[in-house]
Enzyme design. Structure first.
Site, PDB file in Angstrom:
ATOM      1  N   VAL A  98       0.802  -1.266  -0.135  1.00  0.00           N
ATOM      2  CA  VAL A  98       0.029  -0.090  -0.091  1.00  0.00           C
ATOM      3  C   VAL A  98       0.835   1.252   0.085  1.00  0.00           C
ATOM      4  O   VAL A  98       1.988   1.207   0.663  1.00  0.00           O
ATOM      5  CB  VAL A  98      -0.823  -0.128   1.063  1.00  0.00           C
TER       6      VAL A  98
ATOM      7  N   VAL B 149       7.042  -0.933 -11.413  1.00  0.00           N
ATOM      8  CA  VAL B 149       8.125  -0.667 -12.143  1.00  0.00           C
ATOM      9  C   VAL B 149       8.582  -2.002 -12.544  1.00  0.00           C
ATOM     10  O   VAL B 149       8.586  -3.123 -11.886  1.00  0.00           O
ATOM     11  CB  VAL B 149       9.289  -0.072 -11.220  1.00  0.00           C
TER      12      VAL B 149
ATOM     13  N   HIS C 115      11.604  -9.366   9.631  1.00  0.00           N
ATOM     14  CA  HIS C 115      12.606  -8.480   9.520  1.00  0.00           C
ATOM     15  C   HIS C 115      13.800  -8.956   8.447  1.00  0.00           C
ATOM     16  O   HIS C 115      15.118  -8.824   8.846  1.00  0.00           O
ATOM     17  CB  HIS C 115      13.387  -8.315  11.067  1.00  0.00           C
TER      18      HIS C 115
ATOM     19  N   HIS D 223      13.967  -4.742  15.642  1.00  0.00           N
ATOM     20  CA  HIS D 223      12.838  -4.538  14.470  1.00  0.00           C
ATOM     21  C   HIS D 223      13.127  -3.429  13.713  1.00  0.00           C
ATOM     22  O   HIS D 223      13.975  -2.605  14.183  1.00  0.00           O
ATOM     23  CB  HIS D 223      11.453  -4.239  15.281  1.00  0.00           C
TER      24      HIS D 223
END
Length: 703
Positions: free
Chosen positions: A116, A289, A574, A617
């Site tokens: 998004v 792209v 991660h 994180h």
């Protein structure tokens, strides 16, 4: 380009954007060329777009594969909905999967990633309801809101790996720490939360005027305080210095929440929505792209990207936008290497097998992939949890304070705490294992050398430093009301890769994290999961836990634990390092100034460039990378020394009640946040009135 907004309008933009989404006027055209074209409108991309557009003498375009997300804005903005109304079940999730992992029971493991636009700003939008494939977006709009930071030792180890490379000082702890704080406006927790959870902090370690707001939820549970007490009983002390480079001990993490309205603070709300339109910045959504277009000139060894090719209809039609100065890839650990590979930049054997013509041979593209692997021990409980309140329809379910709650109690445990007096023996053992588990590659002189450099740095300089090797997390948002304690490996010695097996850029790249390839990883995670169980069995936490439901008492021996981990362990979301910042001879993809080797005007600026898996994180670190990248690029082009500021933390500061909360549990805050929340809120209401007047008289308003 759109007419600018007054300062009064900007103050209220973050609060009213979702309500005025229908006021946005979709456009279908962009300019033929821009100075800077940024690929990816997620977390890093919108930082870059916002910062580079501060200089009016340059034009900036962000190309984003995903849509604007306005139809899900309430779910994005509400912190607790990251659990209870998760966007992972919506089209805003790429829903990637790894290839089968032979050391993890041949499982194909889900890798959810955000899909998004981080924001929508006076931009050109191409709407296409038939588009099914979007890709390469950061996840600040759908993640769990943790804003932890890495440790000083591991960041300095990253810098040391660069040797005397030009620009290496940009990645020292001091430089990176400044970039982390630049992105942030911190507000202390409210008194009630401090009293119940025992939170401590040091305000001097935080930023005071950045675009991203950080604070603590306005709702918590007694078990969060029990968490800290139980860990102290185990010798893991509560730390107020986790944000100043001491990544060790127990803590309640800050979350990216704006306390002026208790909404998620992320790249759209921080770096896009508040911007005035200066006529030099566009964002094109639903623009995937497909590749970078390079000049055919052969006078230089370095290839120059002259254009970026994209599609708005799943590949049926291709369009290009010309690049005057640079392309900046900000597609994340999956997206950025994929764009390079589909553009013909990467390992020759991968490109040949995929049927993509070679433009520039760069063996490290997609290599050095690292990820945090985690597993969770669960218990039934005799207390209310966030999960039981929400799913059982408790009276607090729709309490605005409850909807700010995020699981954010954490602890980072170092090797000395895990292994005690045997820590040096384990260090030697893990160092000795590195040569046996090199990546599967034909580039022994480069990629393997880089793997060894990363792992030797990890094992020799980070392993027995005061840096977390295991992260432990408290979780009480489970749907059946269980409480979970998670252990996550922070510095894997097993490295994987991102690659392609097709010449069609609409096909997903292949993800192979190579979990547990080096047995050292299962050994360290084994120690971590035992710690997780121990926390649950330690008072006062144990008083709330009635029965271990997973894996249960049947799992006791090390062999049983490892077998269970191979069946249950999964990503902690991660991934990093797939366009690693390393010397080219070590399989590096970018140099210390983020330039892609072999290309004259292409940089990468996202979590993929970090060469060492960091004990944190990744959200805060990604903001830091993008802030630092923006400074590097602007300095290179000798931009004005005093550009017009684009952002101000005071434009959406916290409410006065939160801003005046100075109590810090067992420690006192060393400072206070900037800004006057009450005055800011008064201006917000004024701006709402003014916006309404403008709407009535028909003036255009673009947010």
């Amino acid at each position: 380009m759109r007419p600018g907004l007054s300062a009064t309008h900007i103050v209220g933009a973050s609060l009213i954007a979702s309500h005025l989404a229908s006021a946005l006027s979709p456009c279908t055209e962009i300019d033929d060329s821009y100075d800077f074209v940024i690929v990816g409108g997620g977390q890093a991309g919108l930082v870059l777009g916002g910062r580079l557009s501060e200089d009016k003498n340059h034009t900036v375009l962000v190309l984003e594969s995903g849509g604007n997300g306005d139809e899900y804005r309430k779910r994005i903005d509400t912190p607790a909905y990251s659990y209870f109304d998760s966007l992972w079940t919506t089209p805003l999730n790429w829903d990637f999967y790894t290839v089968a992992q032979p050391n993890a029971d041949d499982r194909e493991i889900n890798w959810p990633r955000g899909k998004v636009l981080g924001g929508l700003h006076k931009c050109h939008i191409l709407k296409n309801k038939q588009q099914k494939i979007n890709r390469y977006i950061g996840s600040s709009a759908i993640n769990g809101l943790y804003m932890t930071r890495p440790g000083e030792d591991e960041v300095n180890a990253w810098k040391e790996m660069l040797g005397d490379m030009d620009g290496a000082d940009n990645w020292s702890w001091d430089s990176f720490y400044a970039a982390l704080k630049k992105s942030e406006t911190f507000t202390p927790p409210t008194d009630d939360v401090v009293d119940e959870a025992g939170i401590v902090w040091n305000a001097s370690h935080h930023g005071t005027d950045g675009p991203i707001h950080t604070t603590y939820p306005d709702y918590t549970f007694p078990e969060v305080g029990d968490w800290l007490t139980s860990l102290q009983s185990m010798g893991i002390d509560t730390s107020a210095n986790m944000y100043g480079g001491e990544n060790l001990g127990a803590d309640v993490s800050t979350s990216c929440i704006n306390p002026s309205n208790w909404t998620r603070s992320y790249s759209r709300s921080g770096y896009l929505d508040p911007l005035p339109d200066r006529g030099n910045y566009d964002v094109l959504a639903n623009a995937h792209v497909t590749r970078l277009v390079f000049d055919n000139a052969t006078s230089s060894d370095k290839k120059t990207a002259s254009a970026v090719e994209y599609t708005t209809d799943s590949g049926s039609t291709k369009m290009t936008v010309k690049v005057k100065k640079e392309v900046i890839l900000a597609g994340g650990t999956i997206g950025s290497p994929a764009v390079l590979l589909y553009s013909g930049v990467g390992p020759k054997d991968v490109l040949s097998e995929a049927g993509v013509g070679l433009v520039s041979e760069l063996p490290g593209v997609g290599q050095h992939l690292q990820d945090h692997l985690s597993a969770t021990v669960k218990w039934s409980t005799n207390v209310d949890t966030a999960g039981s309140i929400f799913y059982d329809g408790d009276k607090d379910k729709n309490n605005p304070k409850f909807l700010t709650y995020i699981d954010s109690a954490v602890a980072y445990v170092d090797a000395k705490t895990i292994y005690g007096s045997e820590v040096d023996e384990y260090k030697s053992k893990f160092l000795a294992s590195i040569d046996q588990y090199v990546p599967k590659t034909t580039y022994d002189d480069g990629v393997v050398a880089g793997y060894k450099a990363i792992c030797n740095t990890t094992a020799s300089k980070i392993f027995n430093s005061p840096t977390g090797q295991i992260e432990i997390l408290f979780m009480n948002s489970d749907a059946n009301g269980d409480i979970g304690i998670t252990a996550a490996l922070q510095h894997p010695l097993s490295h994987g890769r991102i690659y392609i097996n097709s010449s069609n850029p609409m096909d997903f790249p292949v993800i192979d994290p190579n979990y547990f390839d080096n047995p050292a990883d299962s050994e360290i995670l084994l120690a971590g999961i035992k710690l997780a169980r121990q926390v649950g069995e330690t008072s006062p936490m144990s008083k709330s836990l009635t029965n271990e439901t997973s894996p249960g008492s049947i799992v006791q021996s090390d062999d049983d634990w490892v077998a269970w981990l191979r069946k249950e362990a999964s990503t902690e979301f991660h991934p990093s390092s797939s366009c690693a910042m390393l010397p080219e001879e070590q399989g590096g993809v970018v140099d210390a100034n983020l330039r892609v080797y072999g290309l004259a005007n292409v940089r990468v600026a996202d979590a993929s460039i970090i060469p060492i898996s960091l004990s944190t994180h990744l959200m805060s670190s990604t903001y830091g990378v993008a802030e630092q990248a923006s400074d590097i690029i602007r300095q290179y082009y000798n931009l004005p020394s005093e550009p017009e500021p684009a952002f101000s933390g005071s434009s959406s500061t916290a409410s006065s009640s939160a801003a005046t909360a100075k109590k810090s549990g067992t420690a006192k805050s060393n400072g206070s946040p900037a800004g006057n929340g009450g005055a800011a809120l008064s201006l917000v209401w004024i701006s709402l009135v003014l916006v309404s007047v403008h709407a009535v008289v028909g003036f255009g308003l673009y947010i």
